[in-house]
Design an enzyme around this catalytic site. Sequence first.
Site, short mmCIF file in Angstrom:
data_model
loop_
_atom_site.label_atom_id
_atom_site.label_comp_id
_atom_site.label_asym_id
_atom_site.label_seq_id
_atom_site.Cartn_x
_atom_site.Cartn_y
_atom_site.Cartn_z
N SER A 1 72.51 -3.97 -15.93
CA SER A 1 71.55 -4.45 -16.92
C SER A 1 72.25 -5.31 -17.96
CB SER A 1 70.89 -3.26 -17.60
OG SER A 1 71.89 -2.38 -18.06
N TYR A 2 73.54 -5.03 -18.15
CA TYR A 2 74.27 -5.78 -19.16
C TYR A 2 74.59 -7.18 -18.68
CZ TYR A 2 78.06 -6.81 -22.45
OH TYR A 2 78.85 -7.38 -23.41
N LEU B 1 81.81 -7.92 -8.89
CA LEU B 1 81.94 -6.52 -8.48
C LEU B 1 80.58 -5.86 -8.49
CD1 LEU B 1 85.08 -5.53 -10.55
CD2 LEU B 1 84.93 -5.75 -8.07
N PHE C 1 76.75 -9.44 -15.28
CA PHE C 1 77.59 -9.36 -14.10
C PHE C 1 78.94 -8.75 -14.44
CE2 PHE C 1 74.64 -12.71 -12.98
CZ PHE C 1 74.31 -12.36 -11.69
N ARG D 1 76.35 -6.07 -10.51
CA ARG D 1 75.53 -6.57 -11.58
C ARG D 1 74.74 -5.42 -12.17
NH1 ARG D 1 72.25 -11.21 -8.59
NH2 ARG D 1 74.28 -11.76 -7.74
N ASP E 1 72.97 6.75 -18.99
CA ASP E 1 72.74 6.24 -17.65
C ASP E 1 73.76 6.87 -16.70
OD1 ASP E 1 71.44 4.80 -15.73
OD2 ASP E 1 72.47 2.90 -16.15
#
Length: 774
Positions: A528-529, A524, A531, A526, A643
């Site tokens: 920073s954490y 769905l 995928f 990608r 964020d």
Amino acid sequence: MQTHQALSGFSRSAPPLLLLLLLCSTTASGFGSMGPISASFGKDGFFCAIDASGKQDVVCWGKNSSSSTPSSASSSASAFLSNIPAMAALSGGEGFLCGILANMSLAYCWSSIAPGIDLVPPIFKTTAYSHIAAGKNHVCAIRGTYYSDHEFGTVDCWEIFETWNKSLSSKQSTLFSDQSISNLVFKKVVSGEGFSCGGVRDGGLICWGPNSSNLGVSGPVDNFTALASGRASLCGISDFGELKCWGDTDLLAGHPNETQYVSLAAGEHHFCGIREDNHGIECWGIFNSSLIPKASGFVAITSSDFTTCGIREDDLVIDCWAANASSSPPEYDPPLELCSPGLCTPGSCGEGKFAFNASILNEADLTSLCVRKDLTICSPCGSNCSEGFFLSSSCTEHTDRVCTACSLCQNSSCWDICGLQRPPEMRKKLWYHVRKLVIIFGSSALGFLLILVSWCLLPRLTTSREEGNKKQFKSCIGKAELEADNNEDPHPLPSVVSCPGMAQVFRLSELKDATNGFKEFNELGRGSYGFVYKAVLADGQQVAVKRANAATIIHTNSRDFEMELEVLCKIRHCNIVNLLGYCSEMGERLLVYEYMPHGTLHDHLHGGLSALNWVLRLKISMQAAKGLEYLHKEFVPPIVHRDVKTSNILLDSEWNARIADFGLLTSNDKDHKGDLESDVYNFGIVLLEILSGRKAFDRDYTPPSIVEWAVPLIKQNKAAATIDRYVALPRNVEPLLKLADIAGLAVKENPTERPAMSDIASWLEHIVKDGLTF
Ligand SMILES: *[C@@H]1O[C@H](CO)[C@@H](O)[C@H](O)[C@H]1NC(C)=O
Ligand SMILES: *[C@@H]1O[C@H](CO)[C@@H](O)[C@H](O)[C@H]1NC(C)=O
Ligand SMILES: *[C@@H]1O[C@H](CO)[C@@H](O)[C@H](O)[C@H]1NC(C)=O
Ligand SMILES: *[C@@H]1O[C@H](CO)[C@@H](O)[C@H](O)[C@H]1NC(C)=O
Ligand SMILES: *[C@@H]1O[C@H](CO)[C@@H](O)[C@H](O)[C@H]1NC(C)=O
Ligand SMILES: *[C@@H]1O[C@H](CO)[C@@H](O)[C@H](O)[C@H]1NC(C)=O
Ligand SMILES: *[C@@H]1O[C@H](CO)[C@@H](O)[C@H](O)[C@H]1NC(C)=O
Ligand SMILES: *[C@@H]1O[C@H](CO)[C@@H](O)[C@H](O)[C@H]1NC(C)=O
Ligand SMILES: *[C@@H]1O[C@H](CO)[C@@H](O)[C@H](O)[C@H]1NC(C)=O
Ligand SMILES: *[C@@H]1O[C@H](CO)[C@@H](O)[C@H](O)[C@H]1NC(C)=O
Ligand SMILES: *[C@@H]1O[C@H](CO)[C@@H](O)[C@H](O)[C@H]1NC(C)=O
């Protein structure tokens, strides 16, 4: 260095003597001794460790660093990665560190000020060494090739001193070129302040140097498997498993001579050791025991004057703690790096040790943590578990023992150790243990992974919902309470109630199946954490699975993950993408969320998905504001999103706005207010994007920044010029102008002038209530 024993017939229930013999092949890291992690003493002290990249790169961190970039989300700012070449082993002196180069066994010494400059005196620069030990301002090293089985050799020593211009320099030592040792062949060596001590090949321990007589090491002494020296003290683990210490009697008074250790580290006024049985930490000397990490075992430790750092066996992440509270939280905030659990050595590991299997780190291409494939990292096997865990399988050739949470104790084999008697009582205790587990998560074994294997192998469990949840939904307008069904727990023992909400524990295999093996076409997005995948569970339910990538696993230790989970579990709101469950198995960290079929607000505004009409845009604005308000107001400390942007606002099947991707950055920031204000600012940008349909930064506009573009227009009462012309305007644009005003307030330059999220939410609510006329 390590020696390799070949004992046969070893079993876990080995009698004490056998256990003692196992200790013969251990490493020590501390001031003056050699290990995969090492500290330098003194006010400019710093730490370095060999990383787990497979390249044996060195990562170092010092004192100041984390304060230098306060906005940085992770503490990795404290790391300084400089021109230090790949290392086989490390040892710290005062203000400098030494190591043996991974490729050619040459010695290399550096200071934090000029890491690229090799401080080894020219005459020793071309000699290969198998062992190195830095003391206060001298270094002794044993000649030989590091990656060979011949670990004995004569000793060279050199001094490191400060020059008149405050840089470090070195010369061959006269103080330590003792005639009495020049013909001796050593196995290992440690260095302190004005002394070095070494284990001689033919047996016994010999100390030399001007201050060696103060230690009081004399007469025939045992052979030692691990040694660590402080400024004026020395401790070692004898071949018989006994802890012996010399020197500074104040410091050493009452050292726990009954416990067996596999590794030692010396600070200015304390020593710490890794216990043989459960790999927990124990210290002696002047220290505050409440600062010692209790929840995890360690594979290696080292100390600077007042700080000890170690590599946790759970996840190979560095943890640091101070000896006393005045320097707590630790001034040495370690970088979030995976570190090597030990030194790479040739040959097999022998009994009582296991060879580290890099594949459990789940990094593609990483089959070994060593620069050469023929090398292995051998670590001592644990034999027992920390409180709250029971030993569920013993150490093998390639894995440490496995400790399982007592909450998973199913039969009499573990009732005693877990303090459980009868099944009914077990149920009651489960709550306690599971909560503890969520907090502790692992206490032993390379076992973040291993413990969690069993953790994840649990049947998925639904927990009975708590009354408390209901009130958290009260702020939702026009939406029936979510999932009001109050299922009784349908499962018999063991019942795992890890979340006051309803987080389920998923199996990795189940999530693999549900995502077609984490295939790209299920992606769905990608972030920073890692995928995000779309998944369809066996029961047909659609969910979104967030899979931590290697970098995330490296950069957040399991404690952060646990804290994260705890927080995420508490968050339930109809304008939030709620957590459904998680899985931590085989080093993987997966979070399972509600699936949002209508994608991100970003894609609707800018990405070609259906343009949203004004009714929907206003509703989405209000709902997103409510989601953020909930995070800001319902928790103490507040949850800061950090964020806020249109791609983190998702749309559910009924086009309701849901806030996503928060809380994945854990921070120790005390400045919540400032952080809340920056969430508000970013939400202001979201409102401007909703209003104008343009991107936050777009070179097609002058100026490209949406704030610089829109705010002057709003101030000049020309907000109408910012309104998106590509969607049919309502007859009365007043509500949209109000939206512009709210956005203008939210992006005020002075953070204290920005409204709170709750103000914004209630203003938007009024706008939505008044409605639009077309
Ligand atoms: C740490 O910070 C202090 C003051 O900010 C500075 O004087 C000192 O040089 C810094 N030390 C290091 C190692 O960067
Ligand atoms: C060994 O490593 C050092 C430092 O990285 C480098 O300068 C040297 O060229 C290397 N030597 C070989 C033979 O690879
Ligand atoms: C300090 O002195 C050493 C020689 O003693 C010299 O090599 C080095 O370049 C000097 N450093 C500075 C910063 O002047
Ligand atoms: C010996 O120890 C004393 C403190 O006990 C210290 O001042 C001195 O510098 C040490 N000597 C050397 C050569 O390090
Ligand atoms: C120490 O080891 C040597 C050989 O490595 C052995 O001959 C000697 O007996 C040992 N000493 C003790 C006290 O165990
Ligand atoms: C441990 O130390 C105590 C006193 O400090 C002493 O009586 C005892 O014999 C020691 N035990 C061992 C095994 O050395
Ligand atoms: C030990 O550290 C804890 C936690 O920081 C602190 O509360 C306690 O006062 C400290 N104890 C002493 C004796 O310093
Ligand atoms: C506590 O730690 C600080 C440095 O962090 C040190 O200056 C102080 O002397 C220590 N106190 C004790 C009692 O060890
Ligand atoms: C390491 O673990 C992987 C996966 O579990 C396994 O396939 C491999 O055989 C192991 N390596 C060794 C040397 O045991
Ligand atoms: C193992 O550790 C537990 C505490 O965690 C302790 O009660 C038990 O005695 C230990 N068992 C052995 C054999 O050391
Ligand atoms: C207890 O259960 C474990 C698995 O959970 C099993 O391996 C073990 O054999 C059982 N022990 C007894 C005494 O039933």
